[in-house]
Scaffold this motif. Sequence first.
Motif, PDB file in Angstrom:
ATOM      1  N   ASN A 167       0.824  -1.205   0.000  1.00  0.00           N
ATOM      2  CA  ASN A 167       0.000   0.000   0.000  1.00  0.00           C
ATOM      3  C   ASN A 167       0.860   1.258   0.000  1.00  0.00           C
ATOM      4  OD1 ASN A 167      -3.093  -0.275   0.110  1.00  0.00           O
ATOM      5  ND2 ASN A 167      -2.344  -1.969   1.367  1.00  0.00           N
ATOM      6  N   GLY A 168       1.992   1.215   0.683  1.00  0.00           N
ATOM      7  CA  GLY A 168       2.933   2.341   0.639  1.00  0.00           C
ATOM      8  C   GLY A 168       3.480   2.551  -0.762  1.00  0.00           C
ATOM      9  N   ALA A 169       3.796   1.459  -1.438  1.00  0.00           N
ATOM     10  CA  ALA A 169       4.275   1.551  -2.824  1.00  0.00           C
ATOM     11  C   ALA A 169       3.192   2.100  -3.741  1.00  0.00           C
ATOM     12  CB  ALA A 169       4.749   0.178  -3.305  1.00  0.00           C
ATOM     13  N   MET A 170       1.947   1.708  -3.492  1.00  0.00           N
ATOM     14  CA  MET A 170       0.840   2.234  -4.296  1.00  0.00           C
ATOM     15  C   MET A 170       0.654   3.729  -4.042  1.00  0.00           C
ATOM     16  SD  MET A 170      -0.367  -0.036  -6.326  1.00  0.00           S
ATOM     17  CE  MET A 170      -1.588   1.119  -6.906  1.00  0.00           C
ATOM     18  N   ALA A 171       0.773   4.172  -2.795  1.00  0.00           N
ATOM     19  CA  ALA A 171       0.657   5.601  -2.490  1.00  0.00           C
ATOM     20  C   ALA A 171       1.752   6.382  -3.220  1.00  0.00           C
ATOM     21  CB  ALA A 171       0.732   5.830  -0.979  1.00  0.00           C
ATOM     22  N   ALA A 172       2.978   5.870  -3.201  1.00  0.00           N
ATOM     23  CA  ALA A 172       4.090   6.540  -3.894  1.00  0.00           C
ATOM     24  C   ALA A 172       3.848   6.576  -5.401  1.00  0.00           C
ATOM     25  CB  ALA A 172       5.403   5.830  -3.575  1.00  0.00           C
ATOM     26  N   TYR A 173       3.336   5.498  -5.950  1.00  0.00           N
ATOM     27  CA  TYR A 173       3.031   5.443  -7.380  1.00  0.00           C
ATOM     28  C   TYR A 173       2.024   6.528  -7.757  1.00  0.00           C
ATOM     29  CZ  TYR A 173       1.009   3.678 -11.745  1.00  0.00           C
ATOM     30  OH  TYR A 173       0.530   3.558 -13.028  1.00  0.00           O
ATOM     31  N   LYS A 224      -5.213  14.376 -12.242  1.00  0.00           N
ATOM     32  CA  LYS A 224      -4.693  14.799 -10.938  1.00  0.00           C
ATOM     33  C   LYS A 224      -5.641  14.374  -9.809  1.00  0.00           C
ATOM     34  CE  LYS A 224      -1.757  18.760 -11.957  1.00  0.00           C
ATOM     35  NZ  LYS A 224      -0.554  18.210 -11.372  1.00  0.00           N
ATOM     36  N   GLU A 225      -6.940  14.568 -10.026  1.00  0.00           N
ATOM     37  CA  GLU A 225      -7.922  14.192  -9.008  1.00  0.00           C
ATOM     38  C   GLU A 225      -7.922  12.685  -8.774  1.00  0.00           C
ATOM     39  OE1 GLU A 225     -11.690  15.848 -10.193  1.00  0.00           O
ATOM     40  OE2 GLU A 225     -10.969  17.905  -9.922  1.00  0.00           O
ATOM     41  N   SER A 226      -7.860  11.916  -9.850  1.00  0.00           N
ATOM     42  CA  SER A 226      -7.825  10.455  -9.720  1.00  0.00           C
ATOM     43  C   SER A 226      -6.591  10.013  -8.942  1.00  0.00           C
ATOM     44  CB  SER A 226      -7.832   9.807 -11.111  1.00  0.00           C
ATOM     45  OG  SER A 226      -7.592   8.428 -11.011  1.00  0.00           O
ATOM     46  N   ALA A 227      -5.436  10.570  -9.278  1.00  0.00           N
ATOM     47  CA  ALA A 227      -4.201  10.217  -8.585  1.00  0.00           C
ATOM     48  C   ALA A 227      -4.260  10.617  -7.114  1.00  0.00           C
ATOM     49  CB  ALA A 227      -3.008  10.870  -9.281  1.00  0.00           C
ATOM     50  N   ALA A 228      -4.819  11.790  -6.831  1.00  0.00           N
ATOM     51  CA  ALA A 228      -4.916  12.261  -5.446  1.00  0.00           C
ATOM     52  C   ALA A 228      -5.821  11.355  -4.608  1.00  0.00           C
ATOM     53  CB  ALA A 228      -5.431  13.699  -5.415  1.00  0.00           C
ATOM     54  N   VAL A 229      -6.939  10.937  -5.171  1.00  0.00           N
ATOM     55  CA  VAL A 229      -7.856  10.044  -4.455  1.00  0.00           C
ATOM     56  C   VAL A 229      -7.170   8.719  -4.137  1.00  0.00           C
ATOM     57  CG1 VAL A 229      -9.958   8.649  -4.712  1.00  0.00           C
ATOM     58  CG2 VAL A 229      -9.994  11.080  -5.295  1.00  0.00           C
ATOM     59  N   GLU A 230      -6.473   8.159  -5.128  1.00  0.00           N
ATOM     60  CA  GLU A 230      -5.802   6.869  -4.913  1.00  0.00           C
ATOM     61  C   GLU A 230      -4.656   7.000  -3.913  1.00  0.00           C
ATOM     62  OE1 GLU A 230      -7.145   4.085  -5.926  1.00  0.00           O
ATOM     63  OE2 GLU A 230      -8.667   5.233  -6.990  1.00  0.00           O
ATOM     64  N   GLU A 231      -3.903   8.096  -4.003  1.00  0.00           N
ATOM     65  CA  GLU A 231      -2.822   8.320  -3.038  1.00  0.00           C
ATOM     66  C   GLU A 231      -3.387   8.428  -1.621  1.00  0.00           C
ATOM     67  OE1 GLU A 231       0.731  11.455  -1.848  1.00  0.00           O
ATOM     68  OE2 GLU A 231      -0.571  11.919  -3.564  1.00  0.00           O
ATOM     69  N   LEU A 232      -4.475   9.158  -1.473  1.00  0.00           N
ATOM     70  CA  LEU A 232      -5.118   9.303  -0.173  1.00  0.00           C
ATOM     71  C   LEU A 232      -5.590   7.953   0.359  1.00  0.00           C
ATOM     72  CD1 LEU A 232      -6.210  11.170   2.073  1.00  0.00           C
ATOM     73  CD2 LEU A 232      -8.285  11.418   0.692  1.00  0.00           C
ATOM     74  N   TYR A 233      -6.225   7.165  -0.493  1.00  0.00           N
ATOM     75  CA  TYR A 233      -6.723   5.846  -0.093  1.00  0.00           C
ATOM     76  C   TYR A 233      -5.588   4.972   0.447  1.00  0.00           C
ATOM     77  CZ  TYR A 233      -8.358   1.050  -0.531  1.00  0.00           C
ATOM     78  OH  TYR A 233      -8.654  -0.267  -0.288  1.00  0.00           O
ATOM     79  N   ARG A 277      -0.499  10.888   7.861  1.00  0.00           N
ATOM     80  CA  ARG A 277      -0.059  11.427   6.573  1.00  0.00           C
ATOM     81  C   ARG A 277      -1.270  11.666   5.673  1.00  0.00           C
ATOM     82  NH1 ARG A 277       1.236   9.492   1.388  1.00  0.00           N
ATOM     83  NH2 ARG A 277       2.761  10.814   0.344  1.00  0.00           N
ATOM     84  N   ALA A 278      -2.198  10.733   5.687  1.00  0.00           N
ATOM     85  CA  ALA A 278      -3.390  10.860   4.859  1.00  0.00           C
ATOM     86  C   ALA A 278      -4.195  12.099   5.263  1.00  0.00           C
ATOM     87  CB  ALA A 278      -4.251   9.611   4.965  1.00  0.00           C
ATOM     88  N   MET A 279      -4.274  12.376   6.545  1.00  0.00           N
ATOM     89  CA  MET A 279      -5.000  13.567   7.002  1.00  0.00           C
ATOM     90  C   MET A 279      -4.323  14.836   6.508  1.00  0.00           C
ATOM     91  SD  MET A 279      -7.743  12.631   8.400  1.00  0.00           S
ATOM     92  CE  MET A 279      -8.290  14.134   9.158  1.00  0.00           C
ATOM     93  N   ARG A 280      -3.006  14.835   6.441  1.00  0.00           N
ATOM     94  CA  ARG A 280      -2.299  16.005   5.920  1.00  0.00           C
ATOM     95  C   ARG A 280      -2.548  16.173   4.424  1.00  0.00           C
ATOM     96  NH1 ARG A 280       1.536  13.844   9.423  1.00  0.00           N
ATOM     97  NH2 ARG A 280       2.723  12.930   7.710  1.00  0.00           N
ATOM     98  N   LEU A 281      -2.743  15.066   3.709  1.00  0.00           N
ATOM     99  CA  LEU A 281      -3.052  15.142   2.282  1.00  0.00           C
ATOM    100  C   LEU A 281      -4.447  15.697   2.058  1.00  0.00           C
ATOM    101  CD1 LEU A 281      -1.707  11.698   0.993  1.00  0.00           C
ATOM    102  CD2 LEU A 281      -0.746  13.953   0.519  1.00  0.00           C
ATOM    103  N   PHE A 282      -5.328  15.353   2.977  1.00  0.00           N
ATOM    104  CA  PHE A 282      -6.726  15.744   2.840  1.00  0.00           C
ATOM    105  C   PHE A 282      -6.848  17.226   3.073  1.00  0.00           C
ATOM    106  CE2 PHE A 282     -11.185  15.899   4.426  1.00  0.00           C
ATOM    107  CZ  PHE A 282     -11.780  15.438   3.258  1.00  0.00           C
TER     108      PHE A 282
END
Length: 187
Positions: free
Chosen positions: A144-150, A164-173, A182-187
Motif C-alpha cells: 500500500n505504501g508503494a501504491m501511495a508513492a506510485y 490529478k484528481e484520480s491520482a490524489a484520491v488513490e494516493e489518499l486511499y 499522513r493521509a489527514m495532511r493530504l486531505f
Amino acid sequence: LLNVTRGGHPLLVGLAATMLKEAADKPRGEPGTEPRLEELLPGIEDALPGAAADAVLMQRILKWVSPEIAETIRLCAIPRWFDASILRSVFSLDEEQAKLEYLIGCRSFVRSRTPNGYEYHDMVRGLLLAKWKTDDYDRYLELNGAMAAYHEKRFETAESQDAKESAAVEELYHSAIVDPNRAMRLF
C-alpha cells in the motif's frame, strides 16, 4: 447450492466453472488436473453462513492456478484498480502484460474500469484483502505504501485536472492504510 446459499450471487459459481474448464483443458494424467466441483464444496456448508464459505472457495480456486498467476491475483487486490503500468512499476512483475491479459480474459471477477484499467468484484477483492491482512500484514502495508508513492508520482506528472484528481484520491486511499496521519495532511 452455492447460488442459493450465497444469496443468489453467481460469482462463486462462475469462479468454480472457470476453474473446472481450465482443468479440463489440461492433459489428463497430470496431478491436480481433474478437479471436480464436489472437491471444491467440502467444508462450504460447514463454513456457512457469511463470507467464510466464499473464502473457502476462493482459497480452493487459487490452489488450481499456477503459483505465478495466484500471486498476481493476490497482488492485484491491493490497488482499487490496476493496469499493466501498476503491475510493471509497483509490483515489478515479469511478463506483466501476459498475466494481465490472463486475468482479464479468464476471470469472471475482473471487470473493465473506465478510464483506468481493471478492477476486481468487491466481494473477491474484500476476501483477498482480508487474506493479506491476516497472512502478511507487513507486506500488505508495504504494498500500500508503494501504491501511495506510485499515485503521488502520477499526480505530479498528470496533465489534466481529472488525472490529478484520480491520482490524489488513490494516493489518499493507500496512504490512509499505511499512515492515517499522513493521509489527514493530504486531505
